[in-house]
Design an enzyme around this catalytic site. Structure first.
Site, PDB file in Angstrom:
ATOM      1  CG  ASN A 110      -1.748   1.216   1.389  1.00 52.09           C
ATOM      2  OD1 ASN A 110      -2.436   1.602   0.436  1.00 52.09           O
ATOM      3  ND2 ASN A 110      -1.753   1.846   2.555  1.00 52.09           N
ATOM      4  CG  HIS A 112      -0.627   5.894   4.784  1.00 52.02           C
ATOM      5  ND1 HIS A 112      -2.001   5.933   4.857  1.00 52.02           N
ATOM      6  CD2 HIS A 112      -0.157   6.659   5.787  1.00 52.02           C
ATOM      7  CE1 HIS A 112      -2.350   6.705   5.887  1.00 52.02           C
ATOM      8  NE2 HIS A 112      -1.258   7.159   6.457  1.00 52.02           N
ATOM      9  CB  SER A 139       5.054   4.955   4.322  1.00 49.51           C
ATOM     10  OG  SER A 139       5.447   5.947   5.251  1.00 49.51           O
ATOM     11  CG  ASP A 148      -2.835   3.315   7.013  1.00 50.22           C
ATOM     12  OD1 ASP A 148      -2.966   2.747   5.922  1.00 50.22           O
ATOM     13  OD2 ASP A 148      -3.548   4.266   7.384  1.00 50.22           O
TER      14      ASP A 148
END
Ligand code: GAR
Length: 227
Positions: A110, A112, A139, A148
C-alpha cells in the site's frame, strides 16, 4: 532474466499513482505489466485511466454484497483471475479484512501519505499540520489487517513549510509518492524483496529501517543496480 512483474492495482479514486506506474512501464523504467485495475467505486476515474491504457478495469461495489467478507471474496477472485505477482493498493480507501490479507501475505503493498507510523488513517496532511510536524511524506508498506500498520519498505520525505495548508502539503507529498512507488516496484520487479515472518528482506538481508527516496529518486541505503 525475470519475467515482467504482473501487477494488479486496487484503487478508489483519481489514479495518479496508477498513472505513474503506467508511465514508468511505457518509459522502460519498470519491467512490469499492469494486469488489471480494481475499484470499489463504479465511476472511479482510475478505471477510466485503465481503460484508456487498454487494461482490464473492474469495479466491485461493496453495497451489492451482504458483508465485507462476501465483497472481498468476489473482489479477490476477480483479482486472482489476472494472476498477479503483486497487488498494489494505490489510493484504496478501505481496510482489508484479515482473511484476504492473510491469503495474500507478502503480496499486497500500500502507498500511504504519511511517514508511518505517524499519521495513520485519513486526513494525514491535516494531521501532520496539527501535530506541528516539520517533516512529512509518504510510505510504501506491506499490508496487514492492522490499519496502515504493516512493515514499512520505503519512504519519501518532504518539508512542511510555514504557510502550508493541507492542500499544498498534499500536492508536495503526491509529487514524491509517484517516484517512491515506482522505485519500490522496481525492487519487486527485480525479485529482490520479500516478506519473511513479518521481516522485510532485501537481497536476502533484513531491512532494519525503511529505505529513503533520495533527490535522484533512488532508494537508500543504496542497493545494487537492478540490470
Ligand atoms: C494517494 O495520496 C495515496 O497515498 C492515498 O490516496 C491518494 C490516491 O491518489 N492513499 C491513502 O490515503 C490510503 N490510506 P491517486 O488516486 O491519485 O493515486
Amino acid at each position: 532474466m525475470t519475467s515482467p512483474l504482473r501487477i494488479a492495482v486496487l484503487a478508489s479514486g483519481r489514479g495518479t499513482n496508477l498513472q505513474a506506474i503506467l508511465d514508468a512501464i511505457a518509459a522502460g523504467a519498470l519491467d512490469a505489466q499492469v494486469v488489471g485495475v480494481f475499484s470499489d467505486r463504479r465511476r472511479a476515474p482510475v478505471l477510466e485511466r485503465a481503460e484508456r491504457a487498454g487494461i482490464r478495469a473492474v469495479s466491485v461495489q461493496p453495497k451489492l454484497f451482504p458483508d465485507r467478507q462476501a465483497y472481498e471474496t468476489e473482489l479477490f477472485s476477480r483479482i486472482n483471475a489476472t494472476r498477479p505477482d503483486l497487488i498494489v493498493c494505490a489510493g484504496y480507501m478501505r481496510l482489508l479484512g484479515a482473511e484476504a490479507v492473510d491469503a495474500h501475505a507478502g503480496r499486497i503493498i500500500n502507498i500511504h501519505p504519511s511517514l508511518l507510523p505517524a499519521h495513520k488513517g485519513l486526513h494525514t496532511h491535516q494531521q501532520a499540520l496539527e501535530a506541528g510536524a516539520c517533516e512529512h511524506g509518504a510510505s510504501v508498506h506491506y499490508v496487514t489487517a492492522e490499519l496502515d500498520g504493516g512493515p514499512v519498505i520505503a519512504q519519501a520525505c518532504v518539508p512542511v513549510l510555514p504557510d502550508d495548508d493541507a492542500e499544498t502539503l498534499a500536492a508536495r507529498v503526491l509529487q514524491r509518492e509517484h517516484p517512491l512507488l515506482v522505485a519500490t516496484l522496481r525492487l519487486f520487479a527485480a525479485r529482490r524483496i520479500q516478506l519473511h515472518d513479518a521481516a522485510i528482506l532485501i537481497d536476502g538481508h533484513p531491512l532494519d529501517v525503511p529505505m529513503k527516496l533520495d533527490s535522484d529518486n533512488n532508494l537508500h541505503p543504496p542497493l545494487l543496480t537492478t540490470t
